[in-house]
Design an enzyme around this catalytic site. Structure first.
Site, short mmCIF file in Angstrom:
data_model
loop_
_atom_site.label_atom_id
_atom_site.label_comp_id
_atom_site.label_asym_id
_atom_site.label_seq_id
_atom_site.Cartn_x
_atom_site.Cartn_y
_atom_site.Cartn_z
N LYS A 202 39.61 25.59 32.68
CA LYS A 202 38.52 24.94 33.41
C LYS A 202 37.91 26.00 34.32
CE LYS A 202 36.42 21.34 35.32
NZ LYS A 202 35.32 21.04 34.38
N ARG A 292 54.65 43.54 41.07
CA ARG A 292 54.65 44.86 41.72
C ARG A 292 54.16 44.69 43.16
NH1 ARG A 292 49.18 45.27 42.16
NH2 ARG A 292 47.99 44.43 40.42
P1 ADP Z 1 42.40 39.63 35.79
O1 ADP Z 1 43.84 39.80 35.48
O2 ADP Z 1 41.49 40.12 34.69
O3 ADP Z 1 42.01 40.16 37.16
P2 ADP Z 1 42.59 36.87 36.80
O4 ADP Z 1 43.11 35.72 36.01
O5 ADP Z 1 43.45 37.41 37.90
O6 ADP Z 1 42.14 38.03 35.79
O7 ADP Z 1 41.20 36.46 37.43
C1 ADP Z 1 40.39 37.38 38.12
C2 ADP Z 1 39.29 36.67 38.86
O8 ADP Z 1 38.46 35.93 37.96
C3 ADP Z 1 39.76 35.64 39.89
O9 ADP Z 1 40.09 36.23 41.13
C4 ADP Z 1 38.54 34.77 39.97
O10 ADP Z 1 37.55 35.42 40.76
C5 ADP Z 1 38.03 34.71 38.54
N1 ADP Z 1 38.63 33.56 37.78
C6 ADP Z 1 39.76 33.59 37.02
N2 ADP Z 1 40.03 32.37 36.50
C7 ADP Z 1 39.04 31.54 36.92
C8 ADP Z 1 38.74 30.14 36.71
N3 ADP Z 1 39.51 29.35 35.96
N4 ADP Z 1 37.63 29.64 37.32
C9 ADP Z 1 36.82 30.43 38.06
N5 ADP Z 1 37.04 31.74 38.30
C10 ADP Z 1 38.14 32.31 37.74
#
Ligand code: ADP
Length: 449
Positions: A202, A292
């Site tokens: 979502k 980490r």
């Molecule tokens: P990565 O490992 O590529 O950094 P993440 O899952 O940690 O990916 O997500 C990075 C960023 O992407 C989050 O901090 C947020 O800003 C955005 N994001 C990730 N998932 C969602 C989501 N379901 N809805 C809205 N924004 C998201």
């Protein structure tokens, strides 16, 4: 208990220095490794011994497992601290060190693998009682794509299973966008990670990014050290972080912290870790776990007084945690600014020679940086040249102090992101703590000519 007497620091820049400082305090000998581009770096100068491990490109030096293991054997290092980035979340590296009888200062290779794949990480989170973003059960394929999106409800986000750094992530607002988002995310994921697999979540509209710091001893004891708010991001890269989050109250903090600590106890997690959530309308949604130390760990240290690298070294040597949950108290407020050698508006990297360097000081001020006057920033690595961490008894005091400290900080000869922080510290939304993960990009779009 295996004692650790000499640590090889498999990293560079400010984090190599950060780890080195902890080792010195603990009376542990240090080995720096460096590429030919980093022969003059501060971590190399301050270490007890240093070994050149290759030419400038990371894959030939800081990512070269063979050279790093050889450097351990030459110097007799009995443990490796990987810092962040580079090999810090590389399970194969942890396995190879173990096979050589060298302690990896981090979690087990099994736990690195478990959390490194986002689908298994999410499944594990569910099993451990951590709330997650509603999404697909595992991978999405052309066959289940539309059905899954309809069940979750638009807008949806397609994300790479192997993801990192925001790559391989695409939003589909409506059914009409879905196929293209899916195909683009797969292509990007294949190019960035060599693995096209994607899953679906979502898409949350205006969340904050809130993450919980945990440390476990590997034997079933684990603690949490509160949260950090890292919502101020550009292209999914954190720019400004604070602890505690301006959005949470004490009950919310202790509740999510306890959920995370309990999960780490169940896993028998060893080492420091961060459980990342999106937070919207009072609800937490797990997105990933980093196995980490994080760049932004000093703000947690500022409000708890606990040295996270000391704890990492303690648990790696089998000495256990130095504190219990009951002994941890949160004092005041801390903010970290990431000082990058970049244009403060375009974020184009600005390598070169620093002609003048003056770090600010005074009560509640910490500067973690390997930079100095005359230092030449090599163009081969990321552009972080230092971190400014400011602590105050309240958020208001912390902001007042930050404003003063930013005026004192001098870095000449290159462009840095310092002027951006001067703008942010004077901004009313920031003063109110009123921002989400899109705030900074909207602000930059609004204020750039
Ligand atoms: P990565 O490992 O590529 O950094 P993440 O899952 O940690 O990916 O997500 C990075 C960023 O992407 C989050 O901090 C947020 O800003 C955005 N994001 C990730 N998932 C969602 C989501 N379901 N809805 C809205 N924004 C998201």
């Amino acid at each position: 208990m295996s004692t650790i007497s000499k640590i090889l620091i498999a990293n560079r820049g400010e984090i190599a220095l950060r780890v080195l400082r902890a080792c010195k305090e603990l009376g542990i000998a240090t080995v720096a490794v460096h590429s030919t581009a980093d022969a003059d770096a501060m971590h190399v100068r301050l270490a007890d011994e240093s070994v050149c491990i290759g030419p400038p490109p990371s894959r030939d030096s800081y990512l070269n497992i063979h050279q790093i293991v050889a450097a351990c054997e030459i110097t007799g290092a009995d443990a490796v601290h990987p810092g962040y980035g580079f090999l810090s979340e590389n399970a194969k590296f942890a396995d190879i060190l173990e096979a050589h009888g060298i302690t990896f200062i981090g979690p087990t290779a099994e736990h690195i693998r478990l959390m490194g794949d986002k689908i298994t990480a999410k499944q594990t989170a569910v099993e451990l009682g951590i709330p997650v973003v509603p999404g697909s059960d595992g991978e999405v394929t052309p066959e289940n794509l539309m059905e899954t999106a309809r069940q979750i409800g638009f807008p949806v986000l397609i994300k790479a299973t192997a993801g990192g750094g925001g790559r391989g992530m695409k939003v589909a607002k409506t059914e009409a966008d879905l196929e293209e988002a899916f195909n683009t995310a797969r292509t990007e994921a294949a190019a960035a990670f060599g693995n096209p697999a994607v899953y679906m979540e979502k898409y949350l509209g205006k969340p904050r990014h809130i993450e919980v710091q945990v440390v476990g001893d590997g034997a079933g004891n684990a603690i949490h050290l509160g949260e950090r708010d890292c919502s101020l991001q550009r292209r999914h890269q954190k720019v400004w972080e604070e602890a505690n989050s301006p959005a949470l109250n004490v009950e919310q903090r202790m509740r999510i912290g306890q959920i995370c600590a309990d999960a780490m106890k169940k896993m028998k997690y060893r080492g420091a870790g961060t459980i990342e959530f999106l937070y919207e309308n009072g609800e937490f949604y797990f997105i990933e776990m980093n196995t980490r130390l994080q760049v932004e760990h000093p703000i947690t240290e500022a409000i708890t007084g606990i040295d996270l690298v000391h704890e990492q070294i303690r648990v790696a040597s089998g000495a256990g945690l130095s504190v219990t949950q009951d002994e941890i108290a949160f004092h005041g407020h801390a903010i970290e600014c990431r000082i990058n050698a970049e244009d403060p508006r375009t974020f184009v990297p600005s390598p070169g020679t620093i002609t003048h360097f003056h770090a600010p000081g005074g009560l509640g001020v910490r500067v973690d940086s390997g930079a100095y006057a005359g230092y030449k920033i090599p163009p081969y690595y990321d552009s972080l040249i230092g971190k400014l961490i400011v602590h105050g008894r309240t958020r208001v005091e912390c902001m007042m102090r930050l404003r003063r400290v930013l005026d004192e900080f001098v870095v000449d000869g290159i462009k840095t992101t310092l002027p951006l922080f001067q703008e942010l510290v004077a901004n009313q939304d920031i003063a109110n703590g009123d921002y989400d993960i899109h705030w900074l990009e909207n602000y930059l779009a609004r204020t750039s000519a």
